[in-house]
Every structure is written in C-alpha cells, then in structure tokens.
Write a protein that holds these residues in place. Structure first.
Motif, PDB file in Angstrom:
ATOM      1  N   ASN A   1     -44.794 -78.989  -6.392  1.00 35.88           N
ATOM      2  CA  ASN A   1     -45.768 -79.155  -7.461  1.00 35.88           C
ATOM      3  C   ASN A   1     -45.404 -78.159  -8.559  1.00 35.88           C
ATOM      4  O   ASN A   1     -45.568 -76.956  -8.398  1.00 35.88           O
ATOM      5  CB  ASN A   1     -47.181 -78.899  -6.917  1.00 35.88           C
ATOM      6  CG  ASN A   1     -48.246 -79.165  -7.954  1.00 35.88           C
ATOM      7  OD1 ASN A   1     -47.960 -79.298  -9.134  1.00 35.88           O
ATOM      8  ND2 ASN A   1     -49.476 -79.240  -7.486  1.00 35.88           N
ATOM      9  N   THR A   2     -44.914 -78.662  -9.681  1.00 38.55           N
ATOM     10  CA  THR A   2     -44.388 -77.780 -10.721  1.00 38.55           C
ATOM     11  C   THR A   2     -45.476 -76.951 -11.385  1.00 38.55           C
ATOM     12  O   THR A   2     -45.202 -75.849 -11.838  1.00 38.55           O
ATOM     13  CB  THR A   2     -43.626 -78.596 -11.782  1.00 38.55           C
ATOM     14  OG1 THR A   2     -44.477 -79.605 -12.303  1.00 38.55           O
ATOM     15  CG2 THR A   2     -42.373 -79.210 -11.184  1.00 38.55           C
ATOM     16  N   LYS A   3     -46.689 -77.464 -11.428  1.00 38.79           N
ATOM     17  CA  LYS A   3     -47.780 -76.686 -12.036  1.00 38.79           C
ATOM     18  C   LYS A   3     -48.103 -75.460 -11.198  1.00 38.79           C
ATOM     19  O   LYS A   3     -48.311 -74.370 -11.723  1.00 38.79           O
ATOM     20  CB  LYS A   3     -49.019 -77.556 -12.221  1.00 38.79           C
ATOM     21  CG  LYS A   3     -48.837 -78.612 -13.283  1.00 38.79           C
ATOM     22  CD  LYS A   3     -50.057 -79.458 -13.452  1.00 38.79           C
ATOM     23  CE  LYS A   3     -49.767 -80.545 -14.485  1.00 38.79           C
ATOM     24  NZ  LYS A   3     -50.856 -81.458 -14.671  1.00 38.79           N
TER      25      LYS A   3
ATOM     26  N   LEU B   1     -45.235 -72.988 -11.572  1.00 39.70           N
ATOM     27  CA  LEU B   1     -45.327 -72.285 -12.847  1.00 39.70           C
ATOM     28  C   LEU B   1     -46.349 -71.152 -12.767  1.00 39.70           C
ATOM     29  O   LEU B   1     -46.089 -70.035 -13.230  1.00 39.70           O
ATOM     30  CB  LEU B   1     -45.702 -73.268 -13.964  1.00 39.70           C
ATOM     31  CG  LEU B   1     -45.860 -72.673 -15.362  1.00 39.70           C
ATOM     32  CD1 LEU B   1     -44.529 -72.164 -15.879  1.00 39.70           C
ATOM     33  CD2 LEU B   1     -46.445 -73.704 -16.306  1.00 39.70           C
TER      34      LEU B   1
ATOM     35  N   LYS C   1     -37.008 -79.394  -3.788  1.00 39.47           N
ATOM     36  CA  LYS C   1     -37.169 -79.397  -5.247  1.00 39.47           C
ATOM     37  C   LYS C   1     -37.861 -80.657  -5.762  1.00 39.47           C
ATOM     38  O   LYS C   1     -38.531 -80.632  -6.771  1.00 39.47           O
ATOM     39  CB  LYS C   1     -35.814 -79.246  -5.916  1.00 39.47           C
ATOM     40  CG  LYS C   1     -35.193 -77.901  -5.723  1.00 39.47           C
ATOM     41  CD  LYS C   1     -33.846 -77.832  -6.406  1.00 39.47           C
ATOM     42  CE  LYS C   1     -33.108 -76.606  -5.955  1.00 39.47           C
ATOM     43  NZ  LYS C   1     -32.001 -76.903  -5.088  1.00 39.47           N
TER      44      LYS C   1
ATOM     45  N   VAL D   1     -37.502 -68.676 -10.192  1.00 39.33           N
ATOM     46  CA  VAL D   1     -37.741 -70.031  -9.680  1.00 39.33           C
ATOM     47  C   VAL D   1     -37.316 -70.113  -8.214  1.00 39.33           C
ATOM     48  O   VAL D   1     -38.065 -70.622  -7.371  1.00 39.33           O
ATOM     49  CB  VAL D   1     -36.993 -71.080 -10.530  1.00 39.33           C
ATOM     50  CG1 VAL D   1     -37.009 -72.432  -9.853  1.00 39.33           C
ATOM     51  CG2 VAL D   1     -37.611 -71.180 -11.917  1.00 39.33           C
TER      52      VAL D   1
ATOM     53  N   LEU E   1     -35.351 -76.614 -13.232  1.00 38.01           N
ATOM     54  CA  LEU E   1     -35.258 -77.344 -11.981  1.00 38.01           C
ATOM     55  C   LEU E   1     -34.174 -78.418 -12.027  1.00 38.01           C
ATOM     56  O   LEU E   1     -33.495 -78.668 -11.035  1.00 38.01           O
ATOM     57  CB  LEU E   1     -36.611 -77.964 -11.611  1.00 38.01           C
ATOM     58  CG  LEU E   1     -37.698 -76.960 -11.182  1.00 38.01           C
ATOM     59  CD1 LEU E   1     -39.030 -77.658 -11.024  1.00 38.01           C
ATOM     60  CD2 LEU E   1     -37.294 -76.236  -9.932  1.00 38.01           C
TER      61      LEU E   1
ATOM     62  N   LEU F   1     -39.617 -74.926 -17.257  1.00 39.69           N
ATOM     63  CA  LEU F   1     -39.506 -74.938 -15.801  1.00 39.69           C
ATOM     64  C   LEU F   1     -38.840 -76.235 -15.337  1.00 39.69           C
ATOM     65  O   LEU F   1     -37.956 -76.213 -14.484  1.00 39.69           O
ATOM     66  CB  LEU F   1     -40.877 -74.783 -15.154  1.00 39.69           C
ATOM     67  CG  LEU F   1     -40.899 -74.853 -13.634  1.00 39.69           C
ATOM     68  CD1 LEU F   1     -40.064 -73.743 -13.013  1.00 39.69           C
ATOM     69  CD2 LEU F   1     -42.330 -74.807 -13.128  1.00 39.69           C
ATOM     70  N   ASN F   2     -39.243 -77.354 -15.898  1.00 37.95           N
ATOM     71  CA  ASN F   2     -38.621 -78.637 -15.537  1.00 37.95           C
ATOM     72  C   ASN F   2     -37.126 -78.653 -15.863  1.00 37.95           C
ATOM     73  O   ASN F   2     -36.325 -79.179 -15.085  1.00 37.95           O
ATOM     74  CB  ASN F   2     -39.337 -79.792 -16.240  1.00 37.95           C
ATOM     75  CG  ASN F   2     -40.742 -79.992 -15.735  1.00 37.95           C
ATOM     76  OD1 ASN F   2     -41.084 -79.573 -14.634  1.00 37.95           O
ATOM     77  ND2 ASN F   2     -41.559 -80.616 -16.546  1.00 37.95           N
TER      78      ASN F   2
ATOM     79  N   LEU G   1     -39.678 -70.847  -5.191  1.00 36.28           N
ATOM     80  CA  LEU G   1     -39.434 -72.176  -4.655  1.00 36.28           C
ATOM     81  C   LEU G   1     -39.337 -72.121  -3.135  1.00 36.28           C
ATOM     82  O   LEU G   1     -39.866 -72.993  -2.449  1.00 36.28           O
ATOM     83  CB  LEU G   1     -38.155 -72.757  -5.260  1.00 36.28           C
ATOM     84  CG  LEU G   1     -37.924 -74.233  -5.121  1.00 36.28           C
ATOM     85  CD1 LEU G   1     -39.064 -74.997  -5.760  1.00 36.28           C
ATOM     86  CD2 LEU G   1     -36.618 -74.625  -5.758  1.00 36.28           C
TER      87      LEU G   1
ATOM     88  N   GLN H   1     -44.170 -75.309 -18.912  1.00 36.38           N
ATOM     89  CA  GLN H   1     -43.881 -76.390 -17.964  1.00 36.38           C
ATOM     90  C   GLN H   1     -42.551 -77.077 -18.287  1.00 36.38           C
ATOM     91  O   GLN H   1     -41.774 -77.388 -17.387  1.00 36.38           O
ATOM     92  CB  GLN H   1     -45.030 -77.406 -17.996  1.00 36.38           C
ATOM     93  CG  GLN H   1     -44.925 -78.484 -16.950  1.00 36.38           C
ATOM     94  CD  GLN H   1     -45.227 -77.939 -15.567  1.00 36.38           C
ATOM     95  OE1 GLN H   1     -46.135 -77.142 -15.420  1.00 36.38           O
ATOM     96  NE2 GLN H   1     -44.488 -78.373 -14.582  1.00 36.38           N
TER      97      GLN H   1
END
Length: 100
Positions: free
Chosen positions: A65-67, A70, A61, A52, A96, A92-93, A56, A89
């Motif tokens: 865009n988390t998608k 990922l 943070k 990550v 974060l 990952l959230n 990143l 997803q």
C-alpha cells in the motif's frame, strides 16, 4: 570634427546595447549553482531508495500500500523533511518503478 554615423552603424550599436541588457536581465534566472534542497541528485535519490527499501521490508512491491509506505517514510526519524520537502506519492511511485 564632425562624426556622422550611418543608419546601419546606429542600428548595430542599439542592437548590441539591447542584447547586453537582455542578457543581464535573464542571467539571474539561469541556474548557476546546486540548490541546498535539491532532491534530484544521485546522492539524494540513493538516500530515498534506502528509505523505501528500509520500510518496504519483506513485502512484495506489487502488493504494498503506497499510501501507508509514504507515511512510514515521512514519519521516520532519520528522514530529512527539509531536504525532501517535495517527496510525495508520485515520487514514491517513480522510485518503486525504478526498483522493479
């Protein structure tokens, strides 16, 4: 030699026999060893955090865009897809949120 057993003794014998059989049947469902693809260990979580942070980069943070993040992580050549096959997803959230 005529042995007569009382009802309570017979009930105790049947109970112990049924208890032993039930423990024997339940035993395979008890987790006795760590699975090879367990991604909840501290080492696996540290490896996921490493990925990550690698992808990143300098991005904030909150604005990432988390998608896309990922997809970047999953497409990394060092990412072990067999070991982290549950990585999605939601995980990952959660990672974060831990990094905040």
């Amino acid at each position: 030699m005529d042995i007569e057993l009382e009802t309570s003794t017979l009930m105790m014998i049947v109970f112990i026999f049924a208890f032993i059989i039930s423990i024997w049947k339940i035993y395979p469902f008890l987790q006795t060893r760590t699975l090879a693809d367990d991604d909840t260990t501290l080492e696996a979580q540290a490896e996921l955090v490493k990925f990550v942070l690698k992808h990143l980069g300098d991005e904030d943070k909150e604005t990432v865009n988390t998608k896309e993040l990922l997809e970047k992580i999953k497409n990394d050549t060092d990412f072990n897809k067999e070991h982290f096959w549950r990585f999605n997803q939601n995980k990952l959230n959660q990672l974060l949120k831990k990094l905040d």
